[in-house]
Design a protein around this motif. Sequence first.
Motif, PDB file in Angstrom:
ATOM      1  N   LEU A   1    -106.145 -40.665   0.436  1.00  0.00           N
ATOM      2  CA  LEU A   1    -106.296 -41.246   1.778  1.00  0.00           C
ATOM      3  C   LEU A   1    -107.125 -42.528   1.751  1.00  0.00           C
ATOM      4  N   LYS A   2    -108.161 -42.552   0.907  1.00  0.00           N
ATOM      5  CA  LYS A   2    -108.971 -43.767   0.785  1.00  0.00           C
ATOM      6  C   LYS A   2    -108.124 -44.921   0.264  1.00  0.00           C
ATOM      7  N   LYS A   3    -107.306 -44.636  -0.755  1.00  0.00           N
ATOM      8  CA  LYS A   3    -106.415 -45.655  -1.316  1.00  0.00           C
ATOM      9  C   LYS A   3    -105.386 -46.093  -0.267  1.00  0.00           C
ATOM     10  N   LEU A   4    -104.871 -45.132   0.504  1.00  0.00           N
ATOM     11  CA  LEU A   4    -103.879 -45.441   1.534  1.00  0.00           C
ATOM     12  C   LEU A   4    -104.457 -46.366   2.602  1.00  0.00           C
ATOM     13  N   ILE A   5    -105.653 -46.068   3.071  1.00  0.00           N
ATOM     14  CA  ILE A   5    -106.280 -46.847   4.150  1.00  0.00           C
ATOM     15  C   ILE A   5    -106.674 -48.248   3.686  1.00  0.00           C
ATOM     16  N   HIS A   6    -107.312 -48.339   2.523  1.00  0.00           N
ATOM     17  CA  HIS A   6    -107.917 -49.601   2.105  1.00  0.00           C
ATOM     18  C   HIS A   6    -107.026 -50.507   1.254  1.00  0.00           C
TER      19      HIS A   6
ATOM     20  N   VAL B   1     -95.892 -50.769  -3.235  1.00  0.00           N
ATOM     21  CA  VAL B   1     -97.140 -51.252  -2.639  1.00  0.00           C
ATOM     22  C   VAL B   1     -98.358 -50.508  -3.204  1.00  0.00           C
ATOM     23  N   PHE B   2     -98.134 -49.406  -3.911  1.00  0.00           N
ATOM     24  CA  PHE B   2     -99.245 -48.686  -4.521  1.00  0.00           C
ATOM     25  C   PHE B   2     -99.704 -49.432  -5.768  1.00  0.00           C
ATOM     26  N   PRO B   3    -101.001 -49.529  -6.004  1.00  0.00           N
ATOM     27  CA  PRO B   3    -101.513 -50.339  -7.125  1.00  0.00           C
ATOM     28  C   PRO B   3    -101.153 -49.790  -8.507  1.00  0.00           C
ATOM     29  N   GLU B   4    -100.828 -48.503  -8.616  1.00  0.00           N
ATOM     30  CA  GLU B   4    -100.516 -47.915  -9.919  1.00  0.00           C
ATOM     31  C   GLU B   4     -99.129 -48.326 -10.414  1.00  0.00           C
ATOM     32  N   ILE B   5     -98.282 -48.768  -9.516  1.00  0.00           N
ATOM     33  CA  ILE B   5     -96.892 -49.055  -9.852  1.00  0.00           C
ATOM     34  C   ILE B   5     -96.751 -50.521 -10.245  1.00  0.00           C
ATOM     35  N   SER B   6     -96.196 -50.751 -11.427  1.00  0.00           N
ATOM     36  CA  SER B   6     -95.919 -52.100 -11.901  1.00  0.00           C
ATOM     37  C   SER B   6     -94.470 -52.433 -11.565  1.00  0.00           C
ATOM     38  N   LEU B   7     -94.266 -53.516 -10.862  1.00  0.00           N
ATOM     39  CA  LEU B   7     -92.918 -53.910 -10.441  1.00  0.00           C
ATOM     40  C   LEU B   7     -92.017 -54.190 -11.641  1.00  0.00           C
ATOM     41  N   GLU B   8     -92.585 -54.713 -12.719  1.00  0.00           N
ATOM     42  CA  GLU B   8     -91.797 -55.022 -13.905  1.00  0.00           C
ATOM     43  C   GLU B   8     -91.306 -53.757 -14.613  1.00  0.00           C
ATOM     44  N   LYS B   9     -92.103 -52.688 -14.574  1.00  0.00           N
ATOM     45  CA  LYS B   9     -91.764 -51.472 -15.311  1.00  0.00           C
ATOM     46  C   LYS B   9     -90.952 -50.473 -14.490  1.00  0.00           C
ATOM     47  N   THR B  10     -90.969 -50.585 -13.183  1.00  0.00           N
ATOM     48  CA  THR B  10     -90.279 -49.603 -12.351  1.00  0.00           C
ATOM     49  C   THR B  10     -88.768 -49.788 -12.413  1.00  0.00           C
ATOM     50  N   LYS B  11     -88.062 -48.665 -12.503  1.00  0.00           N
ATOM     51  CA  LYS B  11     -86.603 -48.693 -12.602  1.00  0.00           C
ATOM     52  C   LYS B  11     -85.942 -48.528 -11.238  1.00  0.00           C
ATOM     53  N   VAL B  12     -86.591 -47.796 -10.348  1.00  0.00           N
ATOM     54  CA  VAL B  12     -86.024 -47.460  -9.049  1.00  0.00           C
ATOM     55  C   VAL B  12     -87.076 -47.715  -7.977  1.00  0.00           C
ATOM     56  N   ILE B  13     -86.673 -48.346  -6.875  1.00  0.00           N
ATOM     57  CA  ILE B  13     -87.569 -48.524  -5.732  1.00  0.00           C
ATOM     58  C   ILE B  13     -87.145 -47.532  -4.658  1.00  0.00           C
ATOM     59  N   PHE B  14     -88.094 -46.720  -4.207  1.00  0.00           N
ATOM     60  CA  PHE B  14     -87.778 -45.685  -3.222  1.00  0.00           C
ATOM     61  C   PHE B  14     -88.847 -45.643  -2.135  1.00  0.00           C
ATOM     62  N   GLY B  15     -88.521 -45.006  -1.035  1.00  0.00           N
ATOM     63  CA  GLY B  15     -89.439 -44.865   0.083  1.00  0.00           C
ATOM     64  C   GLY B  15     -90.149 -43.522   0.043  1.00  0.00           C
ATOM     65  N   LEU B  16     -91.249 -43.456   0.771  1.00  0.00           N
ATOM     66  CA  LEU B  16     -92.049 -42.231   0.835  1.00  0.00           C
ATOM     67  C   LEU B  16     -92.311 -41.852   2.283  1.00  0.00           C
ATOM     68  N   GLU B  17     -92.450 -40.555   2.522  1.00  0.00           N
ATOM     69  CA  GLU B  17     -92.914 -40.065   3.812  1.00  0.00           C
ATOM     70  C   GLU B  17     -94.242 -39.359   3.558  1.00  0.00           C
ATOM     71  N   ILE B  18     -95.262 -39.755   4.298  1.00  0.00           N
ATOM     72  CA  ILE B  18     -96.588 -39.180   4.116  1.00  0.00           C
ATOM     73  C   ILE B  18     -96.962 -38.448   5.399  1.00  0.00           C
ATOM     74  N   SER B  19     -97.224 -37.148   5.284  1.00  0.00           N
ATOM     75  CA  SER B  19     -97.620 -36.333   6.435  1.00  0.00           C
ATOM     76  C   SER B  19     -99.062 -35.887   6.249  1.00  0.00           C
ATOM     77  N   ILE B  20     -99.890 -36.170   7.244  1.00  0.00           N
ATOM     78  CA  ILE B  20    -101.297 -35.785   7.211  1.00  0.00           C
ATOM     79  C   ILE B  20    -101.475 -34.642   8.197  1.00  0.00           C
ATOM     80  N   VAL B  21    -101.783 -33.456   7.678  1.00  0.00           N
ATOM     81  CA  VAL B  21    -101.885 -32.252   8.488  1.00  0.00           C
ATOM     82  C   VAL B  21    -103.342 -32.041   8.883  1.00  0.00           C
TER      83      VAL B  21
END
Length: 189
Positions: free
Chosen positions: A110-115, A147-167
């Motif tokens: 959540l900290k990574k998501l917000i900031h 958009v996540f900092p861990e993902i390198s655009l050069e190395k990624t093979k597939v770009i996909f979307g995410l759904e994030i649910s905060i309960v």
Amino acid sequence: MQPDYKDLEEKYKKEVIFKMIEKFGYKNVMAVPKIEKVIINTCFGKLIYGKSSKEQEEIKKAISEDLAMITSQKPIFTKARKSISGFKIKKGGVIGAKVTLRRRRMYDFLKKLIHIVLPRSRDFKGIEKSSFDKKGNLTLGINEHIVFPEISLEKTKVIFGLEISIVITGQKTKQEAVTLLEFLGFPLK
């Protein structure tokens, strides 16, 4: 001057609980709403449609590796409950992946998501209040996982979307959940 907290859990315990008690008049600290878990999921649908089984397995592996890097936890694959011929889905076939985060990993995510993630998202102007359901849980959609900092655009093979649910648990109204996330620093409109 605002105190600088290392993580959201510390901020919740030292600041947010007391603000919530002051605003809503809870009689007990245990009555204050809190974030129970965060669920991150994705669907393979369009990505594997019309591909050979070998290509499908490569795509599933790439998505699960990226999801594991983002969440620091291995995802589980979700399976179809019933067959839908129009979408070429067979009962029991793998159609997505999900991760459920709790405790320390949840607060770190959540900290990574917000900031980091939300400010890096394209055309982001804040979280709509309509993203909350009747119970006060928040659901966000992210179009590109890059958009996540861990993902390198050069190395990624597939770009996909995410759904994030905060309960969120313990709230009686939607407004209590909205206020909790505002106090935690979520960029709400």
